[in-house]
Scaffold this motif. Structure first.
Motif, PDB file in Angstrom:
ATOM      1  N   LEU A 178      32.036  40.235  39.881  1.00  0.00           N
ATOM      2  CA  LEU A 178      33.132  39.600  40.611  1.00  0.00           C
ATOM      3  C   LEU A 178      33.538  38.348  39.851  1.00  0.00           C
ATOM      4  CD1 LEU A 178      34.810  39.226  43.331  1.00  0.00           C
ATOM      5  CD2 LEU A 178      32.928  37.725  44.040  1.00  0.00           C
ATOM      6  N   LEU A 179      34.846  38.175  39.636  1.00  0.00           N
ATOM      7  CA  LEU A 179      35.375  36.994  38.959  1.00  0.00           C
ATOM      8  C   LEU A 179      36.010  36.052  39.980  1.00  0.00           C
ATOM      9  CD1 LEU A 179      37.255  38.699  35.981  1.00  0.00           C
ATOM     10  CD2 LEU A 179      34.873  37.920  36.039  1.00  0.00           C
ATOM     11  N   LEU A 180      35.655  34.770  39.914  1.00  0.00           N
ATOM     12  CA  LEU A 180      36.248  33.762  40.796  1.00  0.00           C
ATOM     13  C   LEU A 180      36.824  32.638  39.946  1.00  0.00           C
ATOM     14  CD1 LEU A 180      33.520  33.485  43.601  1.00  0.00           C
ATOM     15  CD2 LEU A 180      35.632  34.829  43.640  1.00  0.00           C
ATOM     16  N   ALA A 181      38.131  32.454  40.027  1.00  0.00           N
ATOM     17  CA  ALA A 181      38.805  31.336  39.361  1.00  0.00           C
ATOM     18  C   ALA A 181      38.831  30.182  40.352  1.00  0.00           C
ATOM     19  CB  ALA A 181      40.217  31.739  38.942  1.00  0.00           C
ATOM     20  N   SER A 182      37.953  29.207  40.163  1.00  0.00           N
ATOM     21  CA  SER A 182      37.740  28.152  41.155  1.00  0.00           C
ATOM     22  C   SER A 182      38.606  26.942  40.838  1.00  0.00           C
ATOM     23  CB  SER A 182      36.256  27.752  41.174  1.00  0.00           C
ATOM     24  OG  SER A 182      36.023  26.754  42.142  1.00  0.00           O
ATOM     25  N   GLY A 183      39.722  26.798  41.582  1.00  0.00           N
ATOM     26  CA  GLY A 183      40.589  25.654  41.345  1.00  0.00           C
ATOM     27  C   GLY A 183      41.923  25.788  42.040  1.00  0.00           C
ATOM     28  N   ALA A 184      42.736  24.752  41.874  1.00  0.00           N
ATOM     29  CA  ALA A 184      44.055  24.688  42.505  1.00  0.00           C
ATOM     30  C   ALA A 184      45.125  25.234  41.568  1.00  0.00           C
ATOM     31  CB  ALA A 184      44.374  23.243  42.863  1.00  0.00           C
ATOM     32  N   LEU A 185      46.352  25.268  42.082  1.00  0.00           N
ATOM     33  CA  LEU A 185      47.529  25.512  41.251  1.00  0.00           C
ATOM     34  C   LEU A 185      47.975  24.138  40.748  1.00  0.00           C
ATOM     35  CD1 LEU A 185      49.334  28.294  43.351  1.00  0.00           C
ATOM     36  CD2 LEU A 185      47.780  28.561  41.421  1.00  0.00           C
ATOM     37  N   SER A 186      49.166  23.653  41.158  1.00  0.00           N
ATOM     38  CA  SER A 186      49.599  22.330  40.688  1.00  0.00           C
ATOM     39  C   SER A 186      48.567  21.287  41.094  1.00  0.00           C
ATOM     40  CB  SER A 186      50.976  21.981  41.244  1.00  0.00           C
ATOM     41  OG  SER A 186      50.951  21.872  42.648  1.00  0.00           O
ATOM     42  N   HIS A 187      48.309  20.346  40.185  1.00  0.00           N
ATOM     43  CA  HIS A 187      47.175  19.447  40.378  1.00  0.00           C
ATOM     44  C   HIS A 187      47.558  18.005  40.061  1.00  0.00           C
ATOM     45  CE1 HIS A 187      42.836  18.198  39.920  1.00  0.00           C
ATOM     46  NE2 HIS A 187      42.759  18.981  40.965  1.00  0.00           N
TER      47      HIS A 187
END
Length: 293
Positions: A178-187
């Protein structure tokens, strides 16, 4: 042959780690929908049945290499050096998976990439990993976790290439990943003296700029249609300039592992789009049976 059984873009913002009473106070009586979104995501993960989780950690900034955490086990009490008054006292106890981490380095050397596996026992944790371990209950599920860094002297194309290497290593393994991209969009953060535009702190009108909201929603719509190639085509003109958290490393590495511009996995939005100190946050699930290797 190994396979990627699911992927997701996931918010990790520290406000979600506060108690429900505090979150409801900040939410004008209602909790953040990202909390309910974690439960929705847990259901998708259970259906996917992974045996290891790879987290693209948008706070683990490295220089010179994409680092892959190769520790056997992680145990401790997390204290954020960014905001220790707000995020502290979080116990963690979860396994790593050294064979996968070292396999990624091996494939990278073969393909002339820039990945190194790091197994130092004193290597610190970052909350984009810890918060997801806790909120998605990966400890209770017994799932090992392998974190991948955001190398700060990379172009966005090199983040895609990093994901390609990781995807190839997964295919050569015998793992369900399982892949998890941990973060926001615009920052883009709001200023220290900022006053909310809306009493519900999570409301999108509290995101730092209206144009960031519009851009984030455009990206979410493109993800929903599986048009990742179009997101990449617009990267320099739009998303790189906002910018996304870690300049989009978490999303780009995940996407690279899923096939890059050729990926047509349709994103299922599992939460409302919300503000966190000016940044744009959302959970999006990508089933990997749609146009991915």
């Amino acid at each position: 042959m190994g396979q990627i059984v699911g992927a997701a873009l996931v918010s990790h913002h520290p406000g979600l780690m506060q108690c429900e009473e505090f979150r409801r106070l900040q939410g004008a009586g209602e909790d953040s929908d990202l909390i309910a979104g974690y439960a929705r995501l847990r259901a998708r993960i259970a259906q996917a049945r992974p045996d290891v989780v790879v987290i693209f950690d948008s706070h683990w900034f490295t220089t010179g290499y994409h680092l892959v955490d190769a520790g056997t086990h992680y145990r401790g009490m997390y204290l954020s050096d960014e905001m220790p008054w707000y995020l502290h006292g979080v116990p963690y106890d979860y396994a790593g998976l050294p064979p996968l981490a070292f396999a990624i380095e091996e494939v990278s050397r073969e393909l002339r990439g820039y990945h190194r596996a790091i197994a130092h026992p004193d290597l610190g944790r970052q909350y984009p990993t810890i918060n997801l371990v806790k909120q998605l209950r990966l400890e209770q599920a017994g799932l090992p976790v392998v974190s991948v860094s955001s190398c700060q002297n990379c172009t966005w194309q090199q983040f895609l290439e990093s994901g390609e290497v990781i995807g190839e290593a997964i295919r050569r393994s015998d793992r369900r990943v399982l892949l998890l991209a941990s973060g926001a969009l615009s920052h883009k953060f709001n200023g220290i003296d900022w006053k909310p535009n809306h009493p519900r702190i999570f409301h999108e009108s509290n995101v730092s700029r209206p144009e960031n909201v519009a851009s984030d929603k455009q990206a979410i719509a493109l993800m929903a249609e599986g048009r990742h190639g179009e997101i990449l085509a617009r990267w320099d003109a739009d998303y790189r300039g906002k910018p996304w958290e870690a300049f989009g490393a978490h999303y780009l590495q995940m996407l690279g592992a899923l096939g890059g511009a050729a990926c047509s996995a349709r994103g299922e939005q599992l939460s409302a789009y919300e503000n966190a100190r000016g940044t744009g946050n959302v959970h999006i699930w990508f089933p990997t049976g749609q146009g991915t290797p």
